[in-house]
Enzyme design. Sequence first.
Site, PDB file in Angstrom:
ATOM      1  N   HIS A  68     -44.322  -3.974  10.650  1.00  0.00           N
ATOM      2  CA  HIS A  68     -45.010  -2.450  10.485  1.00  0.00           C
ATOM      3  C   HIS A  68     -44.578  -1.864  11.513  1.00  0.00           C
ATOM      4  CE1 HIS A  68     -48.329   0.165   9.648  1.00  0.00           C
ATOM      5  NE2 HIS A  68     -48.630   0.260  10.837  1.00  0.00           N
ATOM      6  N   GLU A  75       0.776  -1.260   0.066  1.00  0.00           N
ATOM      7  CA  GLU A  75       0.091   0.006  -0.040  1.00  0.00           C
ATOM      8  C   GLU A  75       0.739   1.261  -0.067  1.00  0.00           C
ATOM      9  OE1 GLU A  75      -2.464   2.658  -0.174  1.00  0.00           O
ATOM     10  OE2 GLU A  75      -3.414   0.902  -0.432  1.00  0.00           O
ATOM     11  N   SER A 104       0.252   4.342   0.578  1.00  0.00           N
ATOM     12  CA  SER A 104      -0.066   5.299   1.488  1.00  0.00           C
ATOM     13  C   SER A 104      -0.510   4.896   2.739  1.00  0.00           C
ATOM     14  CB  SER A 104      -1.159   6.509   0.883  1.00  0.00           C
ATOM     15  OG  SER A 104      -1.728   7.442   2.020  1.00  0.00           O
ATOM     16  N   TYR A 151      -4.846   2.100   4.243  1.00  0.00           N
ATOM     17  CA  TYR A 151      -5.186   1.007   4.898  1.00  0.00           C
ATOM     18  C   TYR A 151      -6.658   0.575   4.955  1.00  0.00           C
ATOM     19  CZ  TYR A 151      -0.327   1.236   6.799  1.00  0.00           C
ATOM     20  OH  TYR A 151       0.794   1.302   6.754  1.00  0.00           O
TER      21      TYR A 151
END
Length: 452
Positions: free
Chosen positions: A433, A35, A37, A41
């Site tokens: 309902h 990753e 940056s 994450y």
Amino acid sequence: MERKAVKNLIIGFGKAGKTLAKSLARKGEAVAIVEQSPRMYGGTCINIGCIPSKSLIVNGQKGEKFADAALQKVNLVEKLNRKNYHMIADEPTATVIDGKARFLSDHEVEISREGQPAMLVEAERIFINTGARAILPSILGMSECKNLVTSTGLMDLQKRPDHLVIIGSGYIGLEFSSMFLSYGSRVTVIDSHRTFLPRQDRDIAARVKKDLEEAGAVFKLGYEINGVFDRDEKSILNITFDGQAEEVEADKILLATGRKPNISGLGLENTSVKIGEDGHILVNEKLETSAKNIWALGDVHGGPQFTYTSLDDYRIIESQLYGDKGRTLDNRGELASSVFITPTLSNVGLTETEAQAQRKNYRLFRLEATAIPKSAVLKQSKGLLKALVDPETEEILGATLYAEDSHEVINILSLAMKAKLPYTMIRDHIFTHPTMSEALNDLFSNANEVKK
């Protein structure tokens, strides 16, 4: 250069990638996930997309102040970001690598790491899960404009803009319109297209536009943007309509002109992975690319850009590698979608306009949201529900629900379509309902004649 050999390499920490990484690690397989940056994450959804934007939308509907809502959003994202990191990093056979991945060959990936030497990873299997990024149109002065942001930048704001101008009247633009209207901002939406929500039926589109205008939105459709420049603390857009020029002043300008697959700098030119004309990675029904043992998951291979489709991509990979191999893109079925404006607009299957274009016979069912008891309870009676049914099989062809909580109700119809249930089972089902879902009883009791 540090070298690392691993059985499974996942590029990108998005929904499909992280879920696959967790599954592989639980099976005892070695897996590395890259990753670029630490902020990402967990992927786009939890960090800069669905979760933070919906947090701001919900708190705006509750009447909270923007500064308070922005702080709540930050705290929520930070919590989820940490949780997602540890979901993978704490697995004994999994490794999270911070860095930018670039293919050197089909199964060699160089990872550039800030402040550290680059790493070369050789992987037996590679899964590309790099997502999508904002499309930036070519507008004179755009790169110099200090108040122009994408959706990521807009959600980082700590102070709401007094006047927000949104370029693009698609679903992203409309969600931000509705969001910032709820916080008291003035909102102007500019789009070069004259047709509003072209994929929706005209009666639905007209309702949505009218309701947003009543909430305060100003739409300038069919306008061309010639340029943008700063004036003191504001930004000015030069726009024209049928040759008539005018200026629009903004505190912030949001670019909401869509997203495209994020493959920039990935080095795919060094591989045998083939790319489509619009920049997406070409895959078959099993998500296999043209390169052996390389798959593409999520937004990067084109198609609907939803978190839940990315999750289903993981299921396809799981089925192909460890299951009965039966799950594919081809048998995914109709996907439901929702636009989180107020009230929510949700679709699944065919619209009436699409059915007419395909010359399908259908029975049309309509219900005004004012007829739903729960709408009155919620004090949100705007909206219209429509459904199309095959007159021969009695199966549901599609539905458009423009009503409160339609993002929940649409899943019932999506499941019914997947199971090929006759609409009468929904019509006669006993719902609790008062709920919005029980509106389906009345919707499917309110048929027009068969349309041919």
